[in-house]
Design a protein around this motif. Structure first.
Motif, PDB file in Angstrom:
ATOM      1  N   GLY A 118       0.856  -1.199   0.000  1.00  0.00           N
ATOM      2  CA  GLY A 118       0.000   0.000   0.000  1.00  0.00           C
ATOM      3  C   GLY A 118       0.885   1.239   0.000  1.00  0.00           C
ATOM      4  O   GLY A 118       1.615   1.468   0.971  1.00  0.00           O
TER       5      GLY A 118
ATOM      6  N   GLY B 242      -0.103   4.508  -0.164  1.00  0.00           N
ATOM      7  CA  GLY B 242      -0.998   5.668  -0.012  1.00  0.00           C
ATOM      8  C   GLY B 242      -0.354   6.693   0.896  1.00  0.00           C
ATOM      9  O   GLY B 242       0.868   6.703   1.076  1.00  0.00           O
ATOM     10  N   TYR B 243      -1.186   7.543   1.513  1.00  0.00           N
ATOM     11  CA  TYR B 243      -0.651   8.602   2.372  1.00  0.00           C
ATOM     12  C   TYR B 243       0.223   8.017   3.459  1.00  0.00           C
ATOM     13  O   TYR B 243       1.228   8.567   3.850  1.00  0.00           O
ATOM     14  CB  TYR B 243      -1.807   9.380   3.024  1.00  0.00           C
ATOM     15  N   VAL B 244      -0.149   6.841   3.965  1.00  0.00           N
ATOM     16  CA  VAL B 244       0.609   6.259   5.085  1.00  0.00           C
ATOM     17  C   VAL B 244       1.746   5.386   4.581  1.00  0.00           C
ATOM     18  O   VAL B 244       2.897   5.529   4.986  1.00  0.00           O
ATOM     19  CB  VAL B 244      -0.323   5.458   6.001  1.00  0.00           C
TER      20      VAL B 244
ATOM     21  N   ASP C 113       1.983  -1.695  -4.628  1.00  0.00           N
ATOM     22  CA  ASP C 113       0.643  -1.126  -4.690  1.00  0.00           C
ATOM     23  C   ASP C 113      -0.118  -1.763  -5.854  1.00  0.00           C
ATOM     24  O   ASP C 113       0.480  -2.067  -6.889  1.00  0.00           O
ATOM     25  CB  ASP C 113       0.730   0.400  -4.878  1.00  0.00           C
ATOM     26  N   THR C 114      -1.416  -1.938  -5.664  1.00  0.00           N
ATOM     27  CA  THR C 114      -2.206  -2.587  -6.723  1.00  0.00           C
ATOM     28  C   THR C 114      -2.545  -1.610  -7.842  1.00  0.00           C
ATOM     29  O   THR C 114      -3.060  -2.012  -8.880  1.00  0.00           O
ATOM     30  CB  THR C 114      -3.555  -3.104  -6.164  1.00  0.00           C
TER      31      THR C 114
ATOM     32  N   LYS D 282      -0.264   4.443 -10.236  1.00  0.00           N
ATOM     33  CA  LYS D 282       0.459   5.070  -9.113  1.00  0.00           C
ATOM     34  C   LYS D 282       1.911   4.598  -9.105  1.00  0.00           C
ATOM     35  O   LYS D 282       2.839   5.390  -8.954  1.00  0.00           O
ATOM     36  CB  LYS D 282      -0.241   4.690  -7.813  1.00  0.00           C
TER      37      LYS D 282
ATOM     38  N   VAL E  59      -2.575  -0.759   3.613  1.00  0.00           N
ATOM     39  CA  VAL E  59      -3.633  -0.519   2.619  1.00  0.00           C
ATOM     40  C   VAL E  59      -4.787   0.217   3.287  1.00  0.00           C
ATOM     41  O   VAL E  59      -4.857   0.320   4.508  1.00  0.00           O
ATOM     42  CB  VAL E  59      -4.125  -1.857   2.025  1.00  0.00           C
TER      43      VAL E  59
ATOM     44  N   THR F 247      -8.228   1.323   4.900  1.00  0.00           N
ATOM     45  CA  THR F 247      -9.254   0.663   5.730  1.00  0.00           C
ATOM     46  C   THR F 247     -10.442   1.615   5.826  1.00  0.00           C
ATOM     47  O   THR F 247     -10.778   2.117   6.893  1.00  0.00           O
ATOM     48  CB  THR F 247      -8.706   0.384   7.139  1.00  0.00           C
TER      49      THR F 247
ATOM     50  N   THR G  55      -4.875   1.536  10.248  1.00  0.00           N
ATOM     51  CA  THR G  55      -5.693   1.552  11.455  1.00  0.00           C
ATOM     52  C   THR G  55      -6.730   0.440  11.350  1.00  0.00           C
ATOM     53  O   THR G  55      -7.540   0.440  10.429  1.00  0.00           O
ATOM     54  CB  THR G  55      -6.401   2.908  11.582  1.00  0.00           C
TER      55      THR G  55
ATOM     56  N   GLU H  58       0.080   3.957  13.060  1.00  0.00           N
ATOM     57  CA  GLU H  58       0.777   5.195  12.707  1.00  0.00           C
ATOM     58  C   GLU H  58       0.027   6.356  13.375  1.00  0.00           C
ATOM     59  O   GLU H  58      -1.167   6.284  13.617  1.00  0.00           O
ATOM     60  CB  GLU H  58       0.817   5.384  11.194  1.00  0.00           C
TER      61      GLU H  58
ATOM     62  N   LYS I  39     -13.532   8.290  10.098  1.00  0.00           N
ATOM     63  CA  LYS I  39     -13.556   6.826   9.915  1.00  0.00           C
ATOM     64  C   LYS I  39     -13.291   6.124  11.236  1.00  0.00           C
ATOM     65  O   LYS I  39     -13.972   5.155  11.589  1.00  0.00           O
ATOM     66  CB  LYS I  39     -12.477   6.472   8.885  1.00  0.00           C
TER      67      LYS I  39
ATOM     68  N   ARG J 116     -10.798  13.916   1.654  1.00  0.00           N
ATOM     69  CA  ARG J 116     -11.654  12.918   2.295  1.00  0.00           C
ATOM     70  C   ARG J 116     -12.414  13.520   3.479  1.00  0.00           C
ATOM     71  O   ARG J 116     -11.814  14.039   4.412  1.00  0.00           O
ATOM     72  CB  ARG J 116     -10.828  11.692   2.713  1.00  0.00           C
TER      73      ARG J 116
HETATM   74  C1  UDX Z   1      -4.782   3.913   5.150  1.00  0.00           C
HETATM   75  C2  UDX Z   1      -6.025   3.812   6.001  1.00  0.00           C
HETATM   76  O1  UDX Z   1      -7.051   4.586   5.356  1.00  0.00           O
HETATM   77  C3  UDX Z   1      -5.771   4.390   7.348  1.00  0.00           C
HETATM   78  O2  UDX Z   1      -6.875   4.091   8.193  1.00  0.00           O
HETATM   79  C4  UDX Z   1      -4.578   3.749   7.958  1.00  0.00           C
HETATM   80  O3  UDX Z   1      -4.258   4.444   9.142  1.00  0.00           O
HETATM   81  C5  UDX Z   1      -3.395   3.767   7.027  1.00  0.00           C
HETATM   82  O4  UDX Z   1      -3.716   3.264   5.723  1.00  0.00           O
HETATM   83  P1  UDX Z   1      -4.061   5.828   3.608  1.00  0.00           P
HETATM   84  O5  UDX Z   1      -2.641   5.522   3.336  1.00  0.00           O
HETATM   85  O6  UDX Z   1      -4.539   7.242   3.616  1.00  0.00           O
HETATM   86  O7  UDX Z   1      -4.482   5.280   5.027  1.00  0.00           O
HETATM   87  O8  UDX Z   1      -4.935   4.969   2.583  1.00  0.00           O
HETATM   88  P2  UDX Z   1      -4.990   5.262   1.026  1.00  0.00           P
HETATM   89  O9  UDX Z   1      -4.536   6.637   0.751  1.00  0.00           O
HETATM   90  O10 UDX Z   1      -6.339   4.793   0.622  1.00  0.00           O
HETATM   91  O11 UDX Z   1      -3.856   4.297   0.454  1.00  0.00           O
HETATM   92  C6  UDX Z   1      -4.079   2.925   0.393  1.00  0.00           C
HETATM   93  C7  UDX Z   1      -3.146   2.440  -0.733  1.00  0.00           C
HETATM   94  O12 UDX Z   1      -3.137   1.037  -0.740  1.00  0.00           O
HETATM   95  C8  UDX Z   1      -3.654   2.898  -2.114  1.00  0.00           C
HETATM   96  O13 UDX Z   1      -2.566   3.425  -2.821  1.00  0.00           O
HETATM   97  C9  UDX Z   1      -4.163   1.624  -2.776  1.00  0.00           C
HETATM   98  O14 UDX Z   1      -3.951   1.612  -4.166  1.00  0.00           O
HETATM   99  C10 UDX Z   1      -3.315   0.587  -2.094  1.00  0.00           C
HETATM  100  N1  UDX Z   1      -3.952  -0.730  -2.006  1.00  0.00           N
HETATM  101  C11 UDX Z   1      -5.254  -0.829  -1.628  1.00  0.00           C
HETATM  102  C12 UDX Z   1      -3.165  -1.869  -2.296  1.00  0.00           C
HETATM  103  O15 UDX Z   1      -2.006  -1.754  -2.641  1.00  0.00           O
HETATM  104  N2  UDX Z   1      -3.742  -3.092  -2.174  1.00  0.00           N
HETATM  105  C13 UDX Z   1      -5.058  -3.236  -1.835  1.00  0.00           C
HETATM  106  O16 UDX Z   1      -5.538  -4.370  -1.777  1.00  0.00           O
HETATM  107  C14 UDX Z   1      -5.837  -2.076  -1.535  1.00  0.00           C
END
Ligand code: UDX
Ligand code: UDX
Length: 434
Positions: free
Chosen positions: A7, A9-11, A30-31, A35, A84, A86, A122, A151, A266, A331
C-alpha cells in the motif's frame, strides 16, 4: 533490513520513504499500476511536504523501490507492513478490512523464512488475530509473527511526525518479533522516541482511543464555540484559558467547521461499532460523531444567515477545500457538506484551493474552480474561508471588497480579527467569538 510496504498511499508511501531514509531497503507494493508507474518516474501522487525529496533521494541511493508485484518483494523481506486503505464501509461505518485480509492471504502465499507481518493501517481490535489466522490457514507451515504498529501521522506533517514521534507503539505477542521491530526502529532510538511494547490488541486500541480522544477534544471546543456565540464569550480565549492547564494542553482546541480527513471520521465510527460489538458502547464518541456531522451542515446555515437569510440565486466563493491545510486530501472535508447544503439552498459556488483542486473536482464536479483567491471572489455575494491555508492569512481586504458584489466575509477558522475586517466595510461572521 529488507522491508516490504503493502500500500503506497498517504501512510504507506511516507512510512516506506522514511524507513528507507533510516537505511533500510524498502519495496512499496501497490495494486494501482498508474500510481506505481508515476512513482517510478519520480512523480509523487499525493501532496505531502518533504515527501518528494525523501522519495527522490532514497530511489537515487537504491534503498526505495516501487512495484505492483508482491511475490518477490515479500519472499525477500524480513518485515512486511500492511498499509492498505481501511475505509469506512457504506452504511454501518465499520472498517472495511477486505484489503487488509486480501493482503494477508497474498503475503502468506509468498513469505519464505521467518517474517514479521505488521499492520500499520488503522484496524479494529482483534484484526491482528484475524490476520494471523488467515495466514496460518493459507500456509500451516508458515513461520510468521503478526505485529500491530499503528501510525500517528498527521497529513501535512507526516514526515516530521514519523521521524520525531511522540511515541512508537508496538503490539507484539512474541520475543522474536519484539527484537525484529527493535531493529526496524533502532534509528529513532537516537531521538529518544519513547517506545511502548504492548500486546497486539492493546496497540490496536491505542490508535483508536488516540484519534477518538483528539476528535472529542475538537468537538468539545466546537460546542464551546456555539455557547460563546450565545453568551458573548470568545472561544479562542476560552481555549487559551483551559489549554494552559497542562492536564488539558493547548493543542487541538481550535474551533472550526468540524473535523474531516481520512482518519477521525472513519476511526470514530469504527470505534463506536467495535464498542457496540463488545457490548461496551462508547456513548461519548457516538455523540462526537453525531455532533461533528451536524456541525458541517450547520456551517452552511451560518453562511445563509450572513447573506441575509437566503443564498438563492447568489454566488458564494469558498476559499480552501481540503480537510486541512498542507494536504491535497479531500476525504470527508467540511467543504463538501457545506457546498452541498449551499447548492441545495440555491447558491452557485466557486472554489479555490492551493493544492486540492484536482482531488476536489472528483467529489465536487459542479463547482466553478478558480486559479486565484481573488478571481474566486470576483462578483460573489459572500466569501467563506473554509480551510486555513497560509495563502489566505493576509488577503488584501481593500481588493477583496472591491471584487465582491456584496462585502460578506464568513471566517470559519477565525483567521482574521473582527475589528480589522469590519473597518474595511465587511459584514464579518466567525466561529465563537461573541
Ligand atoms: C490507510 C487507512 O485509510 C488508514 O486508516 C490507515 O491508518 C493507514 O492506511 P491511507 O494511506 O490514507 O491510510 O490509505 P490510502 O490513501 O487509501 O492508500 C491505500 C493504498 O493502498 C492505495 O494506494 C491503494 O492503491 C493501495 N492498495 C489498496 C493496495 O495496494 N492493495 C489493496 O488491496 C488495496
Ligand atoms: C489525524 C491525527 O492527528 C493523527 O495523529 C492520525 O495519525 C491521523 O489522523 P489528520 O487527520 O491528518 O491526523 O489531521 P489533523 O491535523 O489531526 O486534523 C484532523 C481534522 O481536525 C482536520 O479537519 C482539522 O481541520 C481538524 N482540527 C484539528 C480542528 O478543527 N481543530 C483543531 O484544533 C485541530
Amino acid at each position: 533490513m529488507r522491508i516490504t510496504m503493502i500500500g503506497a498511499g498517504y501512510v504507506g508511501l511516507v512510512s516506506g520513504a522514511c524507513f528507507a531514509d533510516f537505511g533500510h531497503i524498502v519495496t512499496c507494493v501497490d495494486t494501482d499500476p498508474g500510481k506505481v508507474e508515476r512513482l517510478n518516474a519520480g512523480a509523487i501522487p499525493i501532496f505531502e511536504p518533504g515527501l518528494e525529496e525523501h522519495v527522490a533521494r532514497n530511489r537515487e541511493e537504491e534503498r526505495l523501490f516501487f512495484t505492483t508485484e508482491l511475490a518477490d518483494s515479500v519472499a525477500e523481506a524480513d518485515v512486511v507492513f500492511i498499509a492498505v486503505g481501511t475505509p469506512s464501509r457504506r452504511g454501518d461505518g465499520r472498517a472495511d478490512l477486505s484489503y487488509v485480509y486480501a493482503a494477508a492471504e497474498e503475503i502468506a502465499r509468498h513469505v519464505s523464512g521467518y517474517t514479521v507481518v505488521v499492520t500499520k493501517s488503522t484496524v479494529p481490535v482483534g484484526t491482528g488475530d484475524a490476520v494471523e489466522r488467515i495466514m496460518r490457514e493459507a500456509r500451516p507451515d508458515i513461520d510468521v509473527s503478526v505485529v500491530s504498529n499503528p501510525e500517528f501521522l498527521r497529513e501535512g506533517a507526516a514526515i516530521e511526525d514519523f521521524k520525531r514521534p511522540d511515541r512508537i507503539v508496538i503490539g507484539v505477542e512474541d520475543e522474536r518479533a519484539r527484537e525484529v521491530m527493535g531493529e526496524v526502529y533502532r534509528p529513532l532510538f537516537v531521538n529518544q522516541a519513547p517506545v511502548i511494547y504492548t500486546g497486539r490488541r492493546t496497540a490496536e486500541l491505542i490508535k483508536y482511543a488516540s484519534n477518538a480522544f483528539l476528535a472529542t477534544k475538537i468537538t468539545f471546543i466546537n460546542e464551546m464555540a456555539d455557547l460563546c456565540e450565545r453568551t458573548g464569550a470568545n472561544v479562542q480565549e476560552v481555549a487559551r484559558g483551559i489549554g494552559l492547564d497542562n492536564r488539558i494542553g493547548t493543542k487541538f482546541l481550535h474551533a472550526g467547521p468540524g473535523f474531516g480527513g481520512s482518519c477521525f471520521p472513519k476511526d470514530t465510527r469504527a470505534l463506536v461499532e467495535t464498542a457496540r460489538e463488545y457490548d461496551a458502547p462508547c456513548r461519548i464518541v457516538e455523540s462526537v460523531v453525531a455532533v461533528n456531522e451536524d456541525r458541517k451542515t450547520r456551517m452552511a446555515q451560518k453562511v445563509v444567515k450572513a447573506c441575509g437569510g437566503s443564498v438563492a440565486g447568489k454566488t458564494i466563493a469558498l476559499l480552501g477545500l481540503t480537510f486541512k491545510p498542507n494536504t491535497d486530501d479531500m476525504r470527508e472535508s467540511p467543504s463538501i457538506a457545506i457546498a452541498e447544503a449551499l447548492t441545495a439552498a440555491g447558491a452557485t459556488l466557486r472554489g479555490h484551493d492551493p493544492e486540492g483542486v484536482e482531488q476536489a473536482r472528483r467529489v465536487m464536479p459542479d463547482l466553478d474552480y478558480c486559479e486565484t483567491a481573488y478571481q474566486c471572489v470576483e462578483g460573489a455575494d459572500a466569501v467563506v474561508l473554509v480551510t486555513e491555508w497560509d495563502a489566505y492569512r493576509a488577503l488584501d481586504l481593500v481588493r477583496l471588497k472591491e471584487l465582491l458584489r456584496v462585502p460578506v466575509f464568513v471566517d470559519l477558522r477565525n483567521v482574521y480579527r473582527r475589528a480589522e475586517v469590519e473597518r474595511h466595510g465587511f459584514t464579518y461572521v466567525d466561529v465563537g467569538r461573541g
